[in-house]
Write an enzyme that holds these catalytic residues in place. Sequence first.
Site, short mmCIF file in Angstrom:
data_model
loop_
_atom_site.label_atom_id
_atom_site.label_comp_id
_atom_site.label_asym_id
_atom_site.label_seq_id
_atom_site.Cartn_x
_atom_site.Cartn_y
_atom_site.Cartn_z
NE ARG A 172 18.55 -15.34 22.00
CZ ARG A 172 18.12 -14.11 21.71
NH1 ARG A 172 18.90 -13.06 21.90
NH2 ARG A 172 16.92 -13.93 21.22
NE ARG A 265 19.54 -12.54 17.35
CZ ARG A 265 18.59 -11.86 17.96
NH1 ARG A 265 18.82 -10.61 18.33
NH2 ARG A 265 17.42 -12.40 18.20
NE ARG A 276 12.65 -14.26 19.25
CZ ARG A 276 13.30 -13.63 20.21
NH1 ARG A 276 14.01 -12.55 19.94
NH2 ARG A 276 13.29 -14.06 21.45
N1 LIG Z 1 22.44 -2.60 9.60
C1 LIG Z 1 22.70 -3.89 9.70
N2 LIG Z 1 23.06 -4.59 8.61
C2 LIG Z 1 23.32 -5.91 8.68
N3 LIG Z 1 23.26 -6.63 9.81
C3 LIG Z 1 22.90 -5.98 10.94
C4 LIG Z 1 22.62 -4.59 10.94
N4 LIG Z 1 22.30 -4.23 12.21
C5 LIG Z 1 22.39 -5.34 12.96
N5 LIG Z 1 22.76 -6.39 12.21
C6 LIG Z 1 22.92 -7.80 12.63
O1 LIG Z 1 21.60 -8.32 12.79
C7 LIG Z 1 21.55 -9.25 13.85
C8 LIG Z 1 20.45 -8.83 14.83
O2 LIG Z 1 20.87 -7.65 15.49
P1 LIG Z 1 20.55 -7.39 17.02
O3 LIG Z 1 20.81 -8.62 17.80
O4 LIG Z 1 21.25 -6.15 17.39
O5 LIG Z 1 18.97 -7.18 16.90
P2 LIG Z 1 17.93 -6.75 18.03
O6 LIG Z 1 17.01 -5.78 17.43
O7 LIG Z 1 18.64 -6.33 19.25
O8 LIG Z 1 17.18 -8.13 18.28
P3 LIG Z 1 16.34 -8.60 19.58
O9 LIG Z 1 15.17 -7.69 19.68
O10 LIG Z 1 15.93 -10.00 19.26
O11 LIG Z 1 17.21 -8.52 20.77
C9 LIG Z 1 22.94 -9.28 14.48
O12 LIG Z 1 23.61 -10.42 13.99
C10 LIG Z 1 23.59 -8.00 13.97
O13 LIG Z 1 24.97 -8.13 13.84
N1 LIG Z 2 8.46 -4.85 27.08
C1 LIG Z 2 9.72 -5.29 27.18
N2 LIG Z 2 10.33 -5.83 26.11
C2 LIG Z 2 11.61 -6.24 26.25
C3 LIG Z 2 12.30 -6.10 27.46
N3 LIG Z 2 13.54 -6.60 27.31
C4 LIG Z 2 13.63 -7.00 26.03
N4 LIG Z 2 12.46 -6.79 25.40
C5 LIG Z 2 12.14 -7.07 24.01
O1 LIG Z 2 11.99 -8.44 23.82
C6 LIG Z 2 12.37 -8.78 22.51
C7 LIG Z 2 13.08 -10.08 22.47
O2 LIG Z 2 14.30 -10.01 23.10
P1 LIG Z 2 15.35 -11.24 23.02
O3 LIG Z 2 16.47 -10.84 23.92
O4 LIG Z 2 14.61 -12.45 23.47
O5 LIG Z 2 15.75 -11.33 21.58
C8 LIG Z 2 13.23 -7.63 22.00
O6 LIG Z 2 12.63 -7.08 20.87
C9 LIG Z 2 13.28 -6.66 23.10
O7 LIG Z 2 13.13 -5.33 22.69
C10 LIG Z 2 11.62 -5.52 28.56
O8 LIG Z 2 12.15 -5.35 29.68
N5 LIG Z 2 10.35 -5.14 28.38
#
Ligand SMILES: Nc1ncnc2c1ncn2[C@@H]1O[C@H](COP(=O)(O)OP(=O)(O)OP(=O)(O)O)[C@@H](O)[C@H]1O
Ligand SMILES: Nc1nc2c(ncn2[C@@H]2O[C@H](COP(=O)(O)O)[C@@H](O)[C@H]2O)c(=O)[nH]1
Length: 400
Positions: A172, A265, A276
Amino acid sequence: MGKASAFLIDDLLNGVQNGVLKSKGCETATTIRDRTYVISGGDDALALEVQIFDKAANKRIIPTVLGTKPMPGKGHSAIQLDENKILILKKGSTSDDCIWFLEVDSTYVREQKKKLDTEVVAWSKGMEGNADMQIVISGPSGVGKGTLISMLKDEFPSMFGFSVSHTTRAPRIGEEDGVHYHFTDKNVMEQEIKDGKFLEFASVHGNLYGTSIEAVEVVADAGKRCILDIDVQGARSVRASALDAIFIFICPPSMEELEKRLRARGTDAEEQVLKRLRNAKTEIQQGEKSDIFDHILYNDKLEDCYKKLKELLGLKGNVTTKQKSASHGIDLPVDHSVSKINDKIVITCGTPEHGNESKNFRIVLNVSALKGGAPGRTRGIEVYDVISFSDGLNGMKLPN
Ligand SMILES: Nc1ncnc2c1ncn2[C@@H]1O[C@H](COP(=O)(O)OP(=O)(O)OP(=O)(O)O)[C@@H](O)[C@H]1O
Ligand SMILES: Nc1nc2c(ncn2[C@@H]2O[C@H](COP(=O)(O)O)[C@@H](O)[C@H]2O)c(=O)[nH]1
């Protein structure tokens, strides 16, 4: 630093069972049961190579070698540690790259032999000390896993590190290769999976994601707890592996809120958002019902969820960063010999009969509490400070 001992080194040397094995040039031969493992190379640009001579079958075998091979050094010494592995000491290498293990009949090697239907040996790098329990965080896309992990890393930079996963999805805007992910091609990653480089992998939202063994080990090597942000399938695989970890599932307060966060996001196209969200339903069902996870946290108000996460990780109140004991490392001279005495490895450096006394010393490794092993690191080695024997061998003591 090892404590003074209860027994004398000379008494032990008289009772050595495995004998002293001096390295011969850049080739060593170590016999375990009916098999002799010849390890050669390791000098100049050559990586260490392994051949097996099977006495019973009267044949030479070139095995499939798994794990990361030691980088070339100035030769090596080898000694049988037990029925399953050989200890290799690299000469003239850096102090943190000196101790290696060649597993020849460990559980991992036996599993891989069955899986690959061929002869297998596996390398594992030896490390001083133990690794802390790692942390697996799972939950649907957009729930806030990355946000919570960043908060932990920002507040406790010396305590936590992040395992950088591999993925076949396109970067991204703002994502850096090697920082956010190792961005890779599908066929390259599939080959690396076949080569046993991954702790876990899964197809997630149409792309391949995986945690390499190295990604976790480099964080543990730095003395940090490694956080793995992976999907539920990956968490299930890690649960079944030997990795010692706490498993936490993050749930959204509602599907509507999850959708809002994913859209706000702004990183994913509409089609991806919908995919998703569809996958999130199954993931939440699995996360809440399965026996994979030790804890479920609801990420409604971010600050509340973060506070609970810290409590789960034992970070409540005033946290003082644990001071890691300094690692000694070994700076192994080219001229040395190795003996095994019970669960201690005694490395004798220099030439006591003719040499300059100031160069003569012994290094003792305690290998009684080894943990882990191939395809990752072998941890739990204790290195005792150099024992000088310039004042004679009698009375020299081994640490307990
Ligand atoms: N408790 C919350 N309340 C509101 N917004 C939130 C909260 N926690 C996270 N966010 C927002 O939600 C969005 C998604 O969060 P984040 O990218 O950390 O999710 P993720 O679980 O890591 O997603 P992915 O699995 O796709 O990587 C971000 O824009 C973040 O700022
Ligand atoms: N099994 C695994 N899942 C993974 C790994 N790294 C990330 N993830 C999961 O993929 C989704 C999507 O991620 P994104 O960066 O495309 O938003 C996210 O829920 C991660 O938890 C991995 O090494 N192994």
